[in-house]
Scaffold this active site. Structure first.
Site, PDB file in Angstrom:
ATOM      1  N   LYS A  50      -1.982   5.697   6.164  1.00 55.00           N
ATOM      2  CA  LYS A  50      -2.619   4.649   5.253  1.00 55.00           C
ATOM      3  C   LYS A  50      -4.253   4.784   5.052  1.00 55.00           C
ATOM      4  O   LYS A  50      -4.608   4.736   4.050  1.00 55.00           O
ATOM      5  CB  LYS A  50      -2.222   3.267   5.761  1.00 55.00           C
ATOM      6  CG  LYS A  50      -2.651   2.333   5.273  1.00 55.00           C
ATOM      7  CD  LYS A  50      -2.402   0.748   5.535  1.00 55.00           C
ATOM      8  CE  LYS A  50      -2.758  -0.121   4.542  1.00 55.00           C
ATOM      9  NZ  LYS A  50      -2.549  -1.405   4.932  1.00 55.00           N
ATOM     10  N   ASP A 101     -10.978  -6.165  -3.420  1.00 51.28           N
ATOM     11  CA  ASP A 101      -9.892  -5.987  -4.393  1.00 51.28           C
ATOM     12  C   ASP A 101      -8.830  -7.102  -4.004  1.00 51.28           C
ATOM     13  O   ASP A 101      -7.697  -6.798  -4.565  1.00 51.28           O
ATOM     14  CB  ASP A 101      -9.315  -4.695  -4.593  1.00 51.28           C
ATOM     15  CG  ASP A 101      -8.634  -4.173  -3.017  1.00 51.28           C
ATOM     16  OD1 ASP A 101      -9.352  -4.531  -2.028  1.00 51.28           O
ATOM     17  OD2 ASP A 101      -8.122  -3.244  -3.402  1.00 51.28           O
ATOM     18  N   ASP A 144      -3.497  -8.860  -3.000  1.00 52.95           N
ATOM     19  CA  ASP A 144      -4.212  -7.480  -2.745  1.00 52.95           C
ATOM     20  C   ASP A 144      -3.547  -6.242  -3.583  1.00 52.95           C
ATOM     21  O   ASP A 144      -2.845  -6.379  -4.046  1.00 52.95           O
ATOM     22  CB  ASP A 144      -3.989  -7.006  -1.346  1.00 52.95           C
ATOM     23  CG  ASP A 144      -5.029  -6.207  -0.765  1.00 52.95           C
ATOM     24  OD1 ASP A 144      -5.948  -5.784  -1.304  1.00 52.95           O
ATOM     25  OD2 ASP A 144      -4.914  -5.882   0.489  1.00 52.95           O
TER      26      ASP A 144
END
Length: 1216
Positions: A986, A1145, A917
């Protein structure tokens, strides 16, 4: 087979609109008597044969009845003796004695006589019904003849001169045939109407830019031609042409469409009528117009003189003869008839062959290695299946797509087959049988009503309703009723979904034989037991086989989609009725609706909802039927998808799919893709093909554990939704909804009770939605448990890729990902087991800032827990349940256990996908664009002994700010002590680079704070406000270059929007992008159950939405860079023989190949950002929006030029 048909007559006048066929009976087209038996050879028409047969039966019955009455008068015994004696044959050994026969006859006489009379009565009733049906058909036939005269084919011309010419020519002399009239019309036609008209054919005609009413007109004409209702299309064209206000909506392509329809039928008179209207509208014929005229001449075998005059006029109009065969899309038969006509005038003419130009090569420097001359060392990956196996899978997938739907068994717990369950299923079966009949009747009545509206010249839904057979529509509506949730569904949403399903099904192609042959050849590239001369990409192989481009069809306007779906929903409401006894056992025997239309408030808006009757919902629950029906395009494929070769050709075998998904009704993306040189799209096309060619299988052990929880009471903590029985119930006692009516309840208490009730209902709806989503996913997983399957991909307008199958794919939650593994395995090799261990630790969310070696060692320390989780997942220590991604962690535990227990772990064949990742990928791109060294170090773009975690760094910076404020006495800062962690910030850090606002960031942080049980909930609102401000300040301090680039992109988009255009750009790989944000245009669909307002922001004739354009540009631009990096990585991994898939991604491959994929990923990121991306963007925007001399003096354009020239520069340089 649709029961609405067109008759066929001579010269176009015999074509008429007429609904026929009894409810529930599907007659073959053109055979009215086909429902009663096999055809017999006769000179009479089928209708006449049926009429004679039925009348003959009626006469025979009357004779037999008269004979029975006569015999009964003479004596019953005689009648019965003859009745018994005649049909019986003597038994072997002798005849029956007369006395025994007589005695038997006397005893049986009354019963036999009664049965005979009853049989005659039944036959008579049957004949009466059949006579009534025949009379109904005859009545409709009479009306059909009347309608033939009502559909107008002769044009009403506004030009008196043309009207006079038309009248003169219709009265006609032998020396003035229609072909000569057409030739003269062409000579008198106006000259071509300037640059705009001349350029139209190059961009697929004017219809490519149609909006609103014009789009609706065009789709109406297309559907008329698709369903064989050409006279209706002509009639509506005449009606619109005769009214000046409506005529302005007509375009050249609409006239051409109707002309081509008449040309295919060889109806020259009607074609000439259209030419009259074309001239009357002041339009000049183009290549398609001439192609229609010449094709019709070829079919009618006309003389060479007329054809020569036509060709001469075409040359005078500046049109090339060769263009008829190269620029006009024609079928093989149409092309042959066109050539036949041309050769009559020019016998030596040879049609030009389509230029076989050398293969175009993508010009992007980033793709030069991919499309350079093939390296002999390159070995593209192959599948693990043989050619024979793949061919068998192709045939299975073909059957699924031809059926359009697939039915699978539900994974819900099988109920005991009690009397109650069996009775409920029997009741449902009886209801559905009646509903089918009622739906057939309602559909036919609706078609008849819409046909009358179309006959009046209005744009009705009639041709849309004829696109699918009534059997398909009825099945679709019954599926909709079955899937409707207990709380109901918005009528607007339901209408949109139904309309879309009709649109998708009508596109089904049916070129099976040619497809099967080409696909079989294509499989030689993928099969494990075949060889090809030279390795190549799948798209290159498919193009080398001579693939014929699929015809591109314009999307329907959203208003048409919703109106059609609304009409079908109302048909369902009217037809679906049930006995009132199901709701109230002692109520009178009446029929009540199954669906009710009610209004409800959702998000402060009143919306109309279709809600099933509670008694019907209860009946479904009791019956507990175990089947689910899906559209064929909503499930994974059973064979490798077709390679993508164009923006609208690829993926499914028969069901057309767009390469770039967009809001329904939008055309701007498709236009940009079609105008783009084909070679510039090769990178995107090949990456989508490569992603779709990855073969998958179901992880059976994980599926079994999930099903065990699912059929118990679920486990929301592990992502397994609870059943509806676990949903919160409405309050009881004083807190019940009726408690609001009590006089002693205060207004404040009433408000609190309403809020609590609303909260519980909201939770129940969310639980129902999550449960249904899980049910679909798990049922498909169970259905595909022992299969190999594929997930075809397409992309959104930014270039981000997604699987086409919505319910079961690898883009879902932790649970969804854990259910999947690669169908093709790879030996672990020397380093594969280490990568499995590292991946397992990554899934736990621990050791984020530790080295890879430390993570591997940590996995070794936990090996006992890992093996316990693999062996006893539900009864052991359950270590896996504490992971951030529990189900994927469990699947990885099982894979590690199998590998370490193998005799040779390096030879163990692993099917498990290992993920790598990105470290806050958006910030990585911003740091690279701005050459921000400090920011790059935070997101692991610079070498480091230990991995960096930007989320922890932001949390630490926020904590610094909090301590400073706490020391100054800020109360909220003091309350937050000990609560600011990585998890709290986050999501906001991750999404701030994608355009999240402070408001959105506050909601994200509020949600995280509410999950912390120890945090005082009274301070959540104030604390979330404080924290979002500090997160934004921290990011500003840590990523200074990021904010400057964001501001530059935002200001550029704002100025572009003020010039009246939507923001466009081209990715580094050459993919054109345009933002689909325009001001809403609203269309009101009136009548029926309720009026619906359809809002659309994709209308390119509307001004752009400035707010959305400027806020959307920074995140969308970063997404396009993210997509470019993924495409580069995918193509280079494929070139190296790796299995590769991605979740944006997050890149997946086999454990043995992780190191190779990581190297490719880094190399391609560096190559991508070695390009002057921002300067290239600036040059493109200047050329696109600032180079038009007509707008160069605009204040907005001047400001835009100044902004685009001031490209932001990074705060520092950084080495790679």
């Amino acid at each position: 087979m649709s029961a609405v048909r067109w008759g066929r007559g001579a010269a176009g006048f015999g074509r008429a609109l007429w609904p026929a066929g009894p409810p529930g009976l599907l007659a073959e087209e053109g055979a009215l008597g086909g429902v009663w038996g096999r055809k017999r050879s006769s000179t009479a028409s089928p209708c006449e044969q049926d009429r004679r047969k039925d009348w003959g039966h009626a006469e025979l019955l009357e004779v037999l009845k008269a004979r029975v009455r006569q015999l009964q008068a003479e004596g019953v015994a005689e009648v019965t003796v003859k009745r018994v004696a005649v049909p019986r044959a003597p038994e072997a050994g002798g005849a029956q004695p007369a006395r025994q026969a007589k005695a038997g006859a006397e005893g049986a006489a009354p019963a036999l006589s009664s049965r005979w009379a009853q049989k005659l009565d039944n036959d008579q009733r049957l004949m009466e019904k059949r006579k009534q049906r025949l009379e109904g058909k005859l009545q409709k036939h009479v009306e059909k003849v009347a309608w033939q005269k009502q559909l107008r084919l002769e044009p009403r011309l506004l030009s008196r001169k043309l009207a006079s010419q038309l009248q003169h020519w219709e009265q006609g002399t032998p020396r003035s045939p229609w072909e000569e009239q057409l030739a003269q019309l062409l000579q008198e036609a106006p000259q071509r109407l300037g640059g705009k008209a001349a350029a139209a054919p190059a961009v697929r005609g004017p219809e490519s830019r149609l909006e609103g009413q014009q789009q609706r007109l065009l789709s109406f004409f297309e559907c008329c031609l698709l369903t064989g209702h050409l006279p209706l299309a002509h009639h509506v064209l005449v009606t619109h042409h005769s009214k000046s206000q409506q005529r302005r909506l007509l375009t050249l392509s609409m006239y051409n469409m109707v002309m081509l329809g008449w040309a295919r039928q060889g109806s020259f008179k009607e074609l000439t009528y259209v030419f009259f209207m074309l001239k009357d509208a002041g339009l000049a014929p183009d290549l398609r117009s001439y192609a229609a005229a010449l094709q019709c001449m070829g079919r009618l075998d006309q003389d060479a003189g007329t054809i020569r005059r036509c060709l001469k006029q075409m040359a005078q109009d500046g049109l090339q003869l060769q263009g008829l065969f190269t620029a006009v899309p024609l079928g093989a038969e149409e092309r042959a008839e066109l050539l036949r006509a041309v050769r009559k005038a020019k016998p030596s003419f040879t049609p030009p062959r389509l230029p076989v130009s050398p293969p175009q090569v993508n010009t992007s420097p980033l793709l030069r290695d991919i499309y350079a001359k093939q390296d002999p060392a390159v070995s593209y990956p192959r599948l693990h299946l043989s050619l024979k196996e793949l061919q068998g899978l192709f045939r299975r997938q073909l059957r699924v797509e031809m059926a359009t739907t697939i039915t699978v068994e539900s994974v819900e717990k099988v109920p005991l087959l009690t009397k109650e369950v069996l009775h409920a299923r029997k009741t449902l079966a009886g209801l559905r049988s009646r509903w089918k009949t009622a739906l057939y009747q309602e559909l036919q009545e609706t078609k008849e009503s819409e046909a009358h509206a179309a006959q009046e010249g209005r744009l009705s839904l009639f041709p849309y309703l004829c696109l699918l057979s009534e059997k398909e529509v009825v099945g679709m509506l019954l599926q909709t009723l079955q899937a409707l949730p207990a709380q109901g569904e918005s009528l607007l949403f339901l209408a949109h979904e139904l309309g879309l399903r009709v649109f998708k099904r009508k596109q089904l192609r049916n070129e099976v034989q040619e497809l099967e042959q080409r696909y079989s050849e294509y499989l030689h590239l993928l099969a494990s037991d075949t060889q090809v001369e030279e390795p190549c990409l799948p798209r290159q192989r498919w193009e080398a086989l001579g693939e014929t481009e699929a015809p591109h069809e314009q999307p329907w306007p959203t208003s048409v989609v919703v109106q059609l779906g609304k009409q079908l929903a109302e048909v369902l409401v009217r037809a679906a009725r049930m006995p009132s006894s199901l709701a109230a056992p002692r109520s009178p025997a009446t029929l009540i609706p199954v669906l009710y239309h009610v209004y409800s408030f959702r998000s402060f808006r009143q919306i109309g909802i279709l809600k099933p009757h509670p008694a019907f919902t209860q009946l479904l629950e009791t019956a507990a039927e175990r089947t689910l029906t899906f559209e064929s395009t909503d499930v994974p494929m059973l064979c490798p998808p077709l390679p993508w070769t164009s923006p609208h050709s690829g993926a499914f075998l028969l069901s057309p799919t767009k390469m770039m998904r967009s809001v329904e009704g939008s055309q701007q993306h498709q236009l940009l893709l079609e105008r783009c040189p084909p070679a510039e799209l090769h990178g995107a096309l090949d990456a989508l093909t490569q992603l779709g060619n990855c073969a998958w299988r179901v992880n059976g052990r994980v599926l079994d554990l999930v099903l065990e929880l699912f059929n118990d009471k679920g486990c929301p903590r592990l992502g397994v939704p609870a059943p509806p029985s676990e949903a919160p119930r409405p309050p009881e006692g004083r807190q019940a909804p009726k408690g609001c009516l009590l006089p002693e309840v205060s207004p404040a208490e009433k408000a609190e009770m309403r809020r609590e009730l609303a909260r519980r209902l909201k939770v129940a709806r969310e639980m129902q939605s999550l449960r249904a989503d899980a049910l679909y996913r798990l049922s498909l997983a169970q259905h595909l448990r022992h299969c190999v399957f594929w997930l075809p991909h397409n992309m959104d307008f930014r270039g981000r890729t997604y699987p086409c199958s919505p319910h079961f794919n690898h883009l879902g939650s932790d649970l969804a990902r854990a259910l999947l593994e690669f169908a093709q395995g790879r030996p672990l090799g020397p380093h594969g087991l280490n990568w499995l261990k590292i991946h397992l630790v990554n899934l736990t969310g621990l050791k984020k800032r530790e080295s890879l070696e430390a993570r591997r060692d940590y996995a070794d320390e936990l090996m006992e827990d890992i093996l316990d989780s693999a062996d006893r997942p539900m009864t052991g220590r359950k270590w896996w349940m504490e992971a951030d991604e529990p189900w994927q962690a469990l699947a990885c535990c099982m894979e590690v256990a199998r590998a370490v227990r193998a005799p040779d772990p390096t030879a163990y064949v692993s099917h498990f996908p290992v993920h790598q990742d990105g470290s806050c990928n958006g910030l990585q791109h911003y740091a690279a664009l701005g050459r921000d060294g400090a920011g790059a170090a935070s997101v692991n773009l610079l070498p480091s002994d230990l991995p960096q975690d930007v989320y922890s760094e932001v949390a630490a910076q926020v904590e610094v700010f909090r301590r400073q404020d706490a020391e100054q006495g800020v109360r909220v800062a003091q309350m937050l002590e000990g609560f600011i962690g990585r998890k709290v910030v986050k999501q906001t850090v991750m999404t701030v680079v994608y355009g999240v606002t402070r408001y959105g960031g506050r909601l994200q942080i509020e949600k995280r704070l509410r999950e912390i049980h120890d945090f005082p909930q009274d301070f959540v609102w104030e604390a979330s406000h404080y924290l979002v401000r500090q997160v934004f300040n921290s990011l500003q301090e840590m990523f200074s270059g990021t904010r400057s680039i964001q501001r530059w992109l935002t200001e550029s988009a704002r100025l572009i929007s003020h010039t009246g255009s939507a923001v466009e750009w081209v990715t580094p790989l050459g993919i054109p992008i345009v933002q689909p944000y325009h001001r809403d245009s609203k269309v009101m669909i009136k009548g029926g159950l309720q009026s619906l307002t359809v809002s659309s922001s994709v209308d390119t004739s509307q001004k752009p939405n400035t707010l959305k354009q400027k806020n959307g540009f920074p995140p969308n631009f970063i997404h396009s860079l993210d997509s470019s990096h993924m495409i580069l990585t995918a193509l280079h991994c494929y070139r190296k023989g790796l299995t590769f898939v991605s979740v944006h991604d997050c890149f997946w491959t086999h454990a043995a190949d992780v190191a190779v994929m990581n190297q490719v990923c880094r190399e391609q990121f560096v190559r991508l950002h070695s390009q002057p991306i921002l300067h290239n963007l600036s040059r493109f925007l200047i050329k696109r929006f600032c180079s038009d001399p007509r707008t160069s003096k605009s204040v907005w354009v001047s400001r835009l030029m100044d902004t685009l020239l001031s490209v932001p520069k990074g705060p520092s340089t950084w080495s790679r």
